[in-house]
Design an enzyme around this catalytic site. Structure first.
Site, PDB file in Angstrom:
ATOM      1  N   CYS A 356      -5.028  14.614 -20.188  1.00 22.74           N
ATOM      2  CA  CYS A 356      -5.127  15.502 -21.065  1.00 22.74           C
ATOM      3  C   CYS A 356      -5.802  15.190 -22.522  1.00 22.74           C
ATOM      4  CB  CYS A 356      -3.885  16.171 -21.390  1.00 22.74           C
ATOM      5  SG  CYS A 356      -2.878  16.480 -20.103  1.00 22.74           S
TER       6      CYS A 356
HETATM    7  O1  KQY Z   1      -1.916  18.891 -20.776  1.00 19.75           O
HETATM    8  C1  KQY Z   1      -2.854  19.197 -21.326  1.00 19.75           C
HETATM    9  N1  KQY Z   1      -4.141  19.304 -20.647  1.00 19.75           N
HETATM   10  C2  KQY Z   1      -2.666  19.703 -22.581  1.00 19.75           C
HETATM   11  C3  KQY Z   1      -1.337  19.767 -23.219  1.00 19.75           C
HETATM   12  C4  KQY Z   1      -1.154  20.327 -24.570  1.00 19.75           C
HETATM   13  C5  KQY Z   1      -0.050  20.528 -24.975  1.00 19.75           C
HETATM   14  C6  KQY Z   1       0.220  20.964 -26.522  1.00 19.75           C
HETATM   15  N2  KQY Z   1       1.348  20.665 -27.087  1.00 19.75           N
END
Ligand code: KQY
Length: 364
Positions: A356
């Site tokens: 992420c």
């Molecule tokens: O998992 C993701 N691709 C992003 C997570 C975002 C979390 C924001 N608090």
């Protein structure tokens, strides 16, 4: 100056390559907002620096950093990391950055999706996201890549591709009313075909249990290579994750990809279950409109949330016996790469993990 194109990648002969195809580098964004990251984001910054260092062994890393944090990040990050100033809302470049697409002639462009902080005012994770919606455009300017502005809300963590015509995603996220409420499944599929250059979309149901992204696929399953998928799994039938992963397995085993191959599925153990501690929750500054952090909240930890870099796999670790098991399974699946573990808990506390917080720049 980069141009904004009025056509689509597919119409122009572009496709999103698989993450396992060669990269020219990887982008990241430096964490600092105290309503998402505990203790003023200091522990998260250490974790991000460790991820950047692990990737930099394999390929150039660019870290986008605010003006306030520029000197600190420059001091902390090694010489293998380029640091550029950028205003952002948070630090999830998988979701805010461009999805790069390439063609067969050596050209690289980017898809700039609309971003609404994982749900806008209906369950989104923070109330203002304009700076994050500009991240993809800014990265494309720096990379000198022309831009397609896709007409839908989508985060990069909600899609995986095999580079050979197949996209893997989840209904929980892409069909969620807080993303594109006026679009039916078929219309979303059309957008994926047009902007990723894929021919077939494979739908899983739910993502990882209690994932605050509304079930991004990158936290539950990914392509190891065309025809081969790694899946987040637990044998514990009493855990809510079991039914979710069992449904995903059943669907994957019944599917063929765009080339007509049956999928080979490998299970990765679930870390935990993991929960936020009282101390961790108290370290986050509450703010109106931002996701609350509560002691005892289940964390959506997953070893599937790794990055495939050119020569290595960068995999989150949680100080658990399952860490070694996950690294061993992944080592078997990626025999041509080093499989390297990095501390994943601080990133998980912010709501995601290694995949992420990274966005690969594929080689054109
Ligand atoms: O998992 C993701 N691709 C992003 C997570 C975002 C979390 C924001 N608090």
């Amino acid at each position: 100056m980069t141009q904004t194109l009025q056509s689509t990648p597919a119409a122009d002969g572009f496709r999103m390559p698989g993450e396992f195809e060669p990269h020219d580098g990887t982008w990241m964004v430096w964490p600092e907002r105290p309503d998402n990251w505990r203790l003023g984001a200091k522990p998260a910054q250490e974790a991000y620096a460790a991820v950047a260092a692990a990737i930099a062994v394999s390929e150039p890393v660019t870290m986008a950093v605010s003006r306030r944090q520029f000197e600190h990040a420059r001091n902390v990050l090694g010489p293998g990391v380029r640091v550029v100033e950028m205003t952002t809302d948070d630090a999830w470049v998988r979701d805010t950055g461009p999805t790069f697409v390439i063609d067969g002639t050596g050209a690289r462009r980017g898809v700039d999706w609309h971003f609404n902080a994982w749900g806008g005012l209906e369950g989104g994770l923070y109330p203002e996201w304009h700076d994050d919606d500009l991240v993809a455009r800014k990265i494309l300017e720096i990379e000198g890549a022309d831009r397609y502005r896709a007409p839908i809300v989508l985060e990069g963590g909600s899609i995986h591709v095999d580079g050979e015509g197949t996209c893997l995603t989840t209904e929980e996220c892409l069909l969620n009313h807080n993303r594109n409420p006026s679009l039916a499944r078929e219309q979303i599929e059309t957008q994926l075909r047009d902007h990723l250059g894929v021919a077939k979309v494979l739908w899983l149901g739910l993502g990882t249990y209690e994932d605050e992204t509304d079930g991004h696929v990158d936290n539950i399953a990914c392509f190891v290579r065309p025809g081969v998928v790694a899946l987040h799994w637990t044998d514990d039938e009493s855990d809510p994750q079991h039914a979710i992963s069992a449904d995903a397995l059943r669907r994957l085993e019944g599917m063929t990809d765009a080339r007509g191959r049956a999928l080979e599925v490998h299970r990765l153990p679930m870390p935990g279950p993991l929960y936020m501690t009282d101390e961790e929750a108290r370290g986050v500054d509450a703010a109106e409109g931002s996701a609350a952090r509560a002691a005892g909240a289940r964390l959506a930890g997953s070893y599937a949330n790794f990055l495939i870099a050119n020569t290595r796999l960068v995999v989150p670790q949680f100080d658990l016996p399952t860490d070694a098991e996950a690294l061993s399974i992944l080592g078997g699946l990626f025999p041509e790469r080093d499989v390297v573990g990095v501390p994943g808990r601080e990133i998980l506390l912010g709501g995601g993990n290694v995949h992420c917080i990274t966005q690969q720049l594929p080689r054109a």
